[in-house]
Design an enzyme around this catalytic site. Structure first.
Site, PDB file in Angstrom:
ATOM      1  N   LYS A 110      14.113  10.015  -0.870  1.00  0.00           N
ATOM      2  CA  LYS A 110      13.157  10.405   0.178  1.00  0.00           C
ATOM      3  C   LYS A 110      13.817  11.385   1.145  1.00  0.00           C
ATOM      4  O   LYS A 110      13.205  12.373   1.553  1.00  0.00           O
ATOM      5  CB  LYS A 110      12.659   9.154   0.912  1.00  0.00           C
ATOM      6  CG  LYS A 110      11.706   8.329   0.047  1.00  0.00           C
ATOM      7  CD  LYS A 110      11.450   6.930   0.572  1.00  0.00           C
ATOM      8  CE  LYS A 110      10.594   6.161  -0.453  1.00  0.00           C
ATOM      9  NZ  LYS A 110      10.462   4.731  -0.143  1.00  0.00           N
ATOM     10  N   GLN A 126      11.382   0.477   4.736  1.00  0.00           N
ATOM     11  CA  GLN A 126      11.655   0.348   3.300  1.00  0.00           C
ATOM     12  C   GLN A 126      11.603  -1.130   2.880  1.00  0.00           C
ATOM     13  O   GLN A 126      12.289  -1.961   3.468  1.00  0.00           O
ATOM     14  CB  GLN A 126      13.031   0.952   2.976  1.00  0.00           C
ATOM     15  CG  GLN A 126      13.396   0.924   1.511  1.00  0.00           C
ATOM     16  CD  GLN A 126      12.527   1.855   0.651  1.00  0.00           C
ATOM     17  OE1 GLN A 126      12.200   2.965   1.048  1.00  0.00           O
ATOM     18  NE2 GLN A 126      12.136   1.378  -0.515  1.00  0.00           N
ATOM     19  N   ASP A 185       3.521   5.049   5.202  1.00  0.00           N
ATOM     20  CA  ASP A 185       3.283   4.370   3.928  1.00  0.00           C
ATOM     21  C   ASP A 185       1.871   3.800   3.837  1.00  0.00           C
ATOM     22  O   ASP A 185       1.515   3.198   2.823  1.00  0.00           O
ATOM     23  CB  ASP A 185       4.309   3.235   3.779  1.00  0.00           C
ATOM     24  CG  ASP A 185       4.865   3.146   2.371  1.00  0.00           C
ATOM     25  OD1 ASP A 185       4.487   3.989   1.532  1.00  0.00           O
ATOM     26  OD2 ASP A 185       5.661   2.232   2.107  1.00  0.00           O
TER      27      ASP A 185
END
Ligand code: NAP
Length: 293
Positions: free
Chosen positions: A53, A97, A120
């Site tokens: 990422k 994460q 997200d």
């Protein structure tokens, strides 16, 4: 033989668009978009994902503002870190994460995210927006699948879709996105009876069960479009998905490879959500409405 739906190629094409959008707006705004990836603990797969990422951010011109906290960090300290990122004007997107180390509950921490910075799309408000078909950041993996299907010209309206898996991360938002595209959707899970008969009805089959090489020829209708979300490290080396590719590829009309299918698209959609948030904060046109509503 199935056409391969190439996630790397599409991800690269979208990255070119993102870089152009950033280059067009940055002089006026005086700063690039910022994405903060918050990693807690030392899950080895997460380490690879976070590094990917950060590299992708660098390629398009997004500033990476990540933090790596030790596994023993208390939930309150993580929340405080999230709140600081919420308040930081240089940050447009925040990603917590997952998975978190054992003992830490992700749900209240995801709720601590500013929904406008939820890169997200997993905050309850943004999942609700998806349910109600309102604009907002979308969960990256299913949004990436939708982009791959659109790029391949897969017709969804009126077609029979089956999603294997009902997680909040993948299966549920995937089913909602397919429904929003007017497919008729069935969701299968670990308690589903006679999975092969159900999945053989699918014209579009999305597999996100997290079980290596679980679906083979008996599960697939000839001519189906098969999306393999699973990703697993094989004991003998290399990666595989939830689908037995050598059985399914000769039957299917199209299939996503593992690696190189859904994985790269997940990363790219994170960048898309961040750039869209940056533009929205400043009332600027982002031109990415074909990827997120
Ligand atoms: P998850 O939270 O473990 O959910 C798995 C889902 O599959 C559950 O709903 C489970 O049912 C269902 N399931 C398990 N075994 C099944 C079976 N035998 N038959 C039918 N359904 C079954 O996993 P996830 O987070 O959704 O991720 C799924 C996979 O995608 C994993 O391999 C993950 O690594 C991968 N993934 C890849 C990307 C990418 O970028 N490529 C991104 C995210 C995830 P129950 O609800 O009944 O337990």
């Amino acid at each position: 033989m199935a056409t391969r739906l190439d996630g790397r190629e599409l991800a690269a094409a979208i990255e070119t668009r993102l870089a152009a959008t950033i280059a067009a707006h940055q002089p006026r705004l005086g700063r690039p978009p910022g994405l903060a990836v918050l990693r807690v603990g030392d899950d080895p797969a997460s380490g690879v994902y976070v590094a990917n990422k950060e590299k992708a951010c660098g390629r398009v011109g997004i500033r990476s503002l990540g933090a790596h906290l030790p596994a023993a960090t208390e939930a309150e300290q993580i929340r405080a870190r999230i709140e600081a990122l919420n308040a930081d004007p240089a940050v447009d997107g925040i990603l917590l994460q997952l998975p978190l180390p054992g003992g830490l509950d992700a749900a209240p921490l995801l709720m601590a995210l500013d929904p406008a910075k939820d890169a997200d799309g997993l905050h309850t408000l943004n999942l609700g927006r998806l349910l109600k078909r309102e604009p907002g950041p979308r969960s990256c993996t299913p949004a990436g699948v939708m982009a791959l299907l659109a790029r391949a010209g897969v017709e969804l309206a009126g077609r029979r879709a089956v999603v294997v898996g009902r997680s909040i991360l993948v299966g549920q938002p995937m089913a909602l996105m397919l429904q929003a595209a007017d497919a008729t959707v069935t969701v299968a899970h670990s308690r589903t009876r006679d999975l092969p008969s159900l999945t053989r009805e699918a014209e579009v089959l999305v597999v996100a069960a997290g079980r290596p090489r679980m679906l083979g020829a008996e599960h697939v209708r000839p001519g189906a479009v098969v999306v393999d979300v699973g990703i697993h490290r094989r004991p003998e080396g290399g990666l595989c998905g939830d689908v037995i590719v050598e059985e399914v590829e000769p039957l299917a009309a199209a299939i996503t490879p593992v690696p190189g299918g859904v994985g790269p698209m997940t990363v790219t959609m994170l960048l898309v959500n961040t750039v869209v948030a940056w533009c929205r904060r400043h009332g600027l046109e982002h031109g990415l409405g074909d990827l997120v509503p």
